[in-house]
Enzyme design. Structure first.
Site, PDB file in Angstrom:
ATOM      1  CD  GLU B  60      -1.713  -2.420   1.300  1.00  0.00           C
ATOM      2  OE1 GLU B  60      -0.600  -2.659   1.806  1.00  0.00           O
ATOM      3  OE2 GLU B  60      -2.517  -3.326   0.999  1.00  0.00           O
ATOM      4  CG  HIS B 129      -9.819  -6.953   8.230  1.00  0.00           C
ATOM      5  ND1 HIS B 129      -8.817  -7.563   8.919  1.00  0.00           N
ATOM      6  CD2 HIS B 129      -9.494  -7.072   6.923  1.00  0.00           C
ATOM      7  CE1 HIS B 129      -7.928  -8.051   8.071  1.00  0.00           C
ATOM      8  NE2 HIS B 129      -8.308  -7.764   6.856  1.00  0.00           N
TER       9      HIS B 129
HETATM   10  C1  TPP Z   1      -1.724  -4.824   4.231  1.00  0.00           C
HETATM   11  C2  TPP Z   1      -2.859  -5.598   3.662  1.00  0.00           C
HETATM   12  N1  TPP Z   1      -3.226  -5.377   2.382  1.00  0.00           N
HETATM   13  C3  TPP Z   1      -4.250  -6.060   1.820  1.00  0.00           C
HETATM   14  C4  TPP Z   1      -4.955  -6.984   2.539  1.00  0.00           C
HETATM   15  C5  TPP Z   1      -6.115  -7.774   1.904  1.00  0.00           C
HETATM   16  N2  TPP Z   1      -5.687  -9.163   1.717  1.00  0.00           N
HETATM   17  C6  TPP Z   1      -5.978 -10.120   2.614  1.00  0.00           C
HETATM   18  S1  TPP Z   1      -5.256 -11.583   2.214  1.00  0.00           S
HETATM   19  C7  TPP Z   1      -4.578 -10.959   0.821  1.00  0.00           C
HETATM   20  C8  TPP Z   1      -3.741 -11.825  -0.060  1.00  0.00           C
HETATM   21  C9  TPP Z   1      -2.532 -12.338   0.625  1.00  0.00           C
HETATM   22  O1  TPP Z   1      -1.908 -13.270  -0.205  1.00  0.00           O
HETATM   23  P1  TPP Z   1      -0.786 -14.228   0.357  1.00  0.00           P
HETATM   24  O2  TPP Z   1       0.194 -13.440   1.154  1.00  0.00           O
HETATM   25  O3  TPP Z   1      -0.239 -14.992  -0.783  1.00  0.00           O
HETATM   26  O4  TPP Z   1      -1.509 -15.184   1.391  1.00  0.00           O
HETATM   27  P2  TPP Z   1      -2.661 -16.275   1.075  1.00  0.00           P
HETATM   28  O5  TPP Z   1      -3.979 -15.562   1.246  1.00  0.00           O
HETATM   29  O6  TPP Z   1      -2.449 -16.760  -0.317  1.00  0.00           O
HETATM   30  O7  TPP Z   1      -2.502 -17.355   2.094  1.00  0.00           O
HETATM   31  C10 TPP Z   1      -4.889  -9.605   0.679  1.00  0.00           C
HETATM   32  C11 TPP Z   1      -4.459  -8.756  -0.443  1.00  0.00           C
HETATM   33  C12 TPP Z   1      -4.570  -7.178   3.891  1.00  0.00           C
HETATM   34  N3  TPP Z   1      -5.232  -8.044   4.679  1.00  0.00           N
HETATM   35  N4  TPP Z   1      -3.516  -6.487   4.409  1.00  0.00           N
END
Ligand code: TPP
Ligand code: TPP
Ligand code: MG
Ligand code: MG
Lengths: 324, 324, 324, 324
Positions: B60, B129
């Site tokens: 971000e 959240h």
């Molecule tokens: C700082 C932040 N940005 C965006 C989000 C929204 N978000 C939640 S999970 C996710 C994807 C994360 O992907 P990854 O690190 O590969 O973990 P996975 O969900 O695949 O286990 C996002 C963008 C968040 N929770 N925190």
């Protein structure tokens, strides 16, 4: 095969329990017992199981918002976790945390965090704490492929290496951050190689093979515990479900999903244990039945449990006597 | 007039402005292929391509910095933060860079950029959240703060935001995305700094924005049964704030309640209440009442979350305190 | 009593607590070898070594996360942010992690950690280096907020902060570091949530904290010449806030002015003014006045900066508005 | 030697002017004409000079809080910069920015930023903007060794490579972040190698040799302009003065400083130009005299310039017509 038969059975138990637990969660979510963001672990069972079972009881683990499995393997009861998801006072966090914020100090689980990457420096701090207190415990610090692009990832790895801390960074590379393919999010998408930029050894393992994960993690835990400093493990895996209960996962092809499901870690271990005579079919069925019972019991326990009392709203924010 | 949903108002406004002005582009996590976590950018990538509807890594601070650099050099970015909770990771880029650049550089450069973010609680998303933190951005000068409560307001204000030469933080409420409202076919713009009287009334003035407008309207209906006619004012933009409309109303009703979903302590309600007290102290029949969230992290359990967040009943109680 | 400087009060408190409790340690940028940008940690590394007085990379989010992880696992970190301006980079770790952990984990874990940060403007440090943003941290529940105005208060409150089981944001004013004040030889602690009446008076109540206490005292002297006796109250901690002492005073004086160095709009002054209006509306002779910074980024030019920040004269004007 | 004689002379002019300018700043600071944080560039002249002179006029440069030199080489007049430092309305930012926040759009200088690492994603955004507008301009993005540990460094490099943007990241490695040695702050302290973690080519150059810097930068600028994508250059250099005017720099040994001063870039270039007959001693003296005059004139211009008018306090925050 260096993993003892008993340990293999334990891992199988864990994986089956995780799978059943998550299936129960999906059901309960559909029935409206569970709300909020709920991220399932189905497909990735081998990673949490193979890695966390390589830890001592008093080693720490810390993770993300996708941590139902991690808490189970750490030893939290299915009852306390399911009750948490149902938002009941008998939940592991008294119903205040929810799916993304399991936490169980008794089982050395430092919690689930909902901000991508947010747990990484916290896990490093726990490792610094172990070092400063001359405790020989290590910290297993879980994150996703998408998280490796966050600034705190960079800061956490740098500090861990600078101070030679006992951290095992475990990247659960399921190739997607919600709907964003790892190639779209990481310039350098062989995540284990990102460790090089910090002088940290990076390893990769098949995250669909629980025995391989366990073997690799025993090696890395030993390395970190003996003062080798931080290490990073990329475990390649796949989540079968959408990112969360509200995600249909349209961005992935059916073919891709099918390919991965062929590599399902649970039948894979069952097969090898049957072949090597560690268990027979009866035992396998018993384990599955046992998991069913545990989850069914957990769901009725949760449903029967009381919701938090209204007074709980203002409890647990500060330690009372802090107000001088 | 056709009825559309709140999230459709977002994509309509974006599509119209991107068609009108080639300098406008969208970037953020899952805005392209997925079409936005809340469907707000659905169809845009297909229409405008991956260059102008850019999926980004989960970073971000980087996203906001990139948008700022683009805004200073001839483009008009609309950066999506997915949710404002994640904007906290980018707080430094928003407050110390985007909001300060024009002033500290002596007015040499404009920053025509919009930061879109979903916010708010109410669906058990838990402590990390569920933020409503508009107060921080209203406190810090240099960025406009807009919080639409209906599809009509959203579309007209978002188009104005995109054409605005100053940075705009555009906060959408997660629970409003699926609400419907009438929106004219043709193009229209809504000005910043002009409040909308969502319901006229003579007995008490209720100031509320975003989702709380709907709670306030529900409260007004309940009060009407008691014979109390509440006027509901939606400022729509908190920076700039249309104080005149609020003061004119209070001058008639002599009673006011300010409602916000964010934490009550040092919320925007404290500012508006103070302004009313300062301007109309001798005209007021009673002190201005403030309704806001309980000063605790938002709990997961549904019954506790309901207790934590303000609703129509809480607004009614506040009104009755100063009308009976 | 011996006179010491504000920055010496910091190092004395740290040295005493580090001697008393081996779990206490200091980390931050240039806290060790350099002894702190404002000399506040001078001599500590020599006395306690580089492990307990740890120089870190420039990575504030990482620093706070590391401190949190250490606090959850048996240590009592005192993390220095050098200045609060840089804490904005760590906003997510402070607000979404440190402040929320205990509550969202159902009270399972305490976070006995202190975040020290210098803040404030007045020496032409420009737009990005002159923040007084305590309002954001008072808005967000879960972290104590302390702003000492004298060496005596600083030492007693910092020792209390270090012994506090909850996270504490300890904000020191850059322009106060070289001010002197009497401090007793022996050990002493000052409680949180207890305001200090820095000057008694009967005609008007002035609430001010940090550097503004001194401006308020100067204003009180000027007012005394006019025959107006102002009572100056320093809450010292804004969370918890000692509202009782403030209200008792206003009940006598029936007039109040709240002064802060931060931006006036949605400042802590708005909260305190609202609380006074709500509690004593019918006792007040006039609306509570707020004095704060102009709602612009702090300009560099000395004459403009002087216009932007509140001072004794501005306080006098505010008092005269409601006393004449 | 591929750098034309005329260009060498220009670079010599620039370096001498920078040196004199900074000496003048030190004087004026001591005399109280300049306030706030002021970071001198003495010793590092070859880096800004050799790199920025390799740019076209309409390429962009963006930097940190140590940017007096960068603005001068970009073409800002010594008068407008000195007046800015004096806080006068004739300053390049009307006196509102100060030493850390020079900005000069006419000369394609996107500004100085006081938050370590803060400029990095902004520079990447400018490069994205060039790419999207099909302009063949490149962006030179300056940062320090300490900044390479900040999270935004990681995010900025990843995005620059993902999108193949024309950015030249120039790390001015002077081996210290205030008092913190690069070995204390970076696990991987060969900063040019950090680029590998993103698949970005990393280069290193002797930052005390302006011709070497220029040659390397012409190569890298060509590479980026031709679509090669981002590159990173580590220029090893040394600041002779303390970190800022208030830092005595005790953390560095006299021997170390002496060693570096022997490599001073200014006499080095003079010597080589004299040897190759590009200039004679008279010309060298003329250039120094010219620099003296420019700086003396700038200082009297600044002193004679008016301070900003009081109305300026509220100007330049928003573009007027943004209010509806
Ligand atoms: C700082 C932040 N940005 C965006 C989000 C929204 N978000 C939640 S999970 C996710 C994807 C994360 O992907 P990854 O690190 O590969 O973990 P996975 O969900 O695949 O286990 C996002 C963008 C968040 N929770 N925190
Ligand atoms: C985010 C942030 N943290 C801390 C500071 C305080 N600070 C200003 S300059 C500096 C050192 C930066 O070192 P480096 O990046 O090597 O640049 P140099 O000063 O050597 O040119 C620090 C810590 C800051 N300005 N911003
Ligand atoms: Mg993933
Ligand atoms: Mg440096």
């Amino acid at each position: 095969m260096t993993i003892a038969a008993a340990d293999q059975i334990t891992m199988y138990r864990n994986m089956v329990l995780i799978r059943r637990f998550e299936e129960g969660v999906a059901e309960a979510y559909a029935d409206g017992f569970i709300g909020g963001f709920t991220h399932l672990y189905i497909g990735q069972e081998a990673v949490a199981t193979g890695s966390i079972t390589a830890l001592n009881h008093d080693d720490y683990a810390i993770g993300t918002y996708r941590v139902h499995a991690h808490a189970l393997v750490r030893g939290s009861s299915a009852r306390s976790l399911m009750a948490e998801l149902y938002g009941r006072s008998t939940g592991v966090c008294k119903g205040k945390g929810g799916s993304m914020h399991f936490f169980d100090l008794q089982n050395y689980f430092l919690g689930g965090y909902g901000i991508v990457g947010g747990n990484l420096p916290i896990g490093v701090g726990a490792a610094l704490s172990m070092q400063m207190q001359n405790r020989d415990a290590v910290v297993m610090n879980f994150f996703g492929d998408g998280a490796s692009n966050q600034g705190v990832f960079h800061e956490a790895l740098n500090m861990a290496k600078l101070w030679n801390l006992p951290v095992i960074f475990v990247c659960e590379n399921n190739f997607y951050g919600i709907g964003t393919d790892v190639r779209t999010s990481s310039a350098f998408n062989e995540i284990h190689k990102k460790a090089q930029g910090y002088g940290i050894p990076g390893h990769v393992v098949n995250g669909m093979d629980v025995v391989a994960v366990r073997e690799k993690c025993e090696e890395l835990v030993r390395y970190a515990r003996q003062g080798g400093g931080p290490v990073l493990l990329e475990a390649r895996c796949y989540r079968y479900q959408g990112h969360s209960m509200t995600d249909a996962g349209k961005y992935r092809s059916v073919a891709e999903a099918e390919l991965w499901k062929k590599r399902d870690p649970i039948p894979r271990l069952a097969k090898s244990m049957l072949e090597s005579g560690i268990v027979d079919a009866v035992r396998i069925e018993a384990i599955q039945a046992e998991a069913n019972e545990i989850v069914t019991d957990a769901m009725s326990f949760a449903e029967a449990s009381p919701r938090p009392a209204p007074e709980a709203l203002y409890e647990d924010l500060y330690v009372e006597d802090a107000r001088a | 007039m056709p009825e559309i949903r709140y999230y459709e108002a977002v994509s309509q406004a974006l599509a119209e402005e991107m068609t009108r002005d080639p300098r406008v582009f969208v970037l953020g996590e899952d805005v392209g292929l997925v079409g936005g976590t809340f469907r707000a950018t659905e169809g845009l990538m297909a229409e405008f391509g991956a260059r102008r509807v850019r999926d980004t890594p989960i970073a971000e601070a980087g996203i906001i910095g990139v948008a700022m650099g683009a805004a200073m050099t001839g483009l008009r970015p609309v950066a999506e933060l997915m949710t404002l909770n994640f904007g906290i990771v980018a707080m430094d880029q928003i407050i110390n860079h985007v909001s300060k650049a024009r002033y500290m550089f002596g007015g040499q450069v404009n920053l025509p950029m919009v930061i879109r973010a979903a916010a708010g609680g109410g669906t058990q998303k838990g402590a990390q959240h569920s933020h409503s933190i508009e107060s921080w951005f209203v406190n810090a000068p240099g960025i406009r703060v807009v919080l639409p409560s209906t599809p009509y307001d959203l579309k007209g204000l978002l188009k104005t935001a995109i054409r605005c030469e100053d940075p705009v933080l555009f906060i959408e409420h997660e629970m409003l995305y699926n609400t419907k409202g009438e929106v004219p076919d043709g193009e229209y713009l809504l000005p910043f700094g002009v409040a909308d009287i969502k319901r006229p009334g003579r007995d008490v003035t209720i100031v509320a924005w975003s989702k709380m407008v709907h709670e306030a309207l529900r409260a007004a209906e309940l009060l009407a049964i008691e014979g109390i006619e509440a006027e509901v004012i939606d400022p729509r933009t908190l920076d700039p704030l249309d104080l005149d409309t609020i003061l004119r109303s209070v001058l008639r009703t002599r009673r006011a309640v300010v409602v916000e979903e964010g934490w009550r302590t040092v919320g925007v309600g404290a500012e508006i209440a103070s302004q009313i007290h300062e301007a109309l102290f001798y005209e007021l029949e009673a002190p201005v009442q403030r309704v806001g969230a309980a000063d605790v992290p938002t709990p997961y359990a549904s019954n506790l979350e309901k207790l934590a967040l303000p609703d129509a009943q809480r607004i009614v109680d506040a009104v009755l305190k100063i009308t009976l």
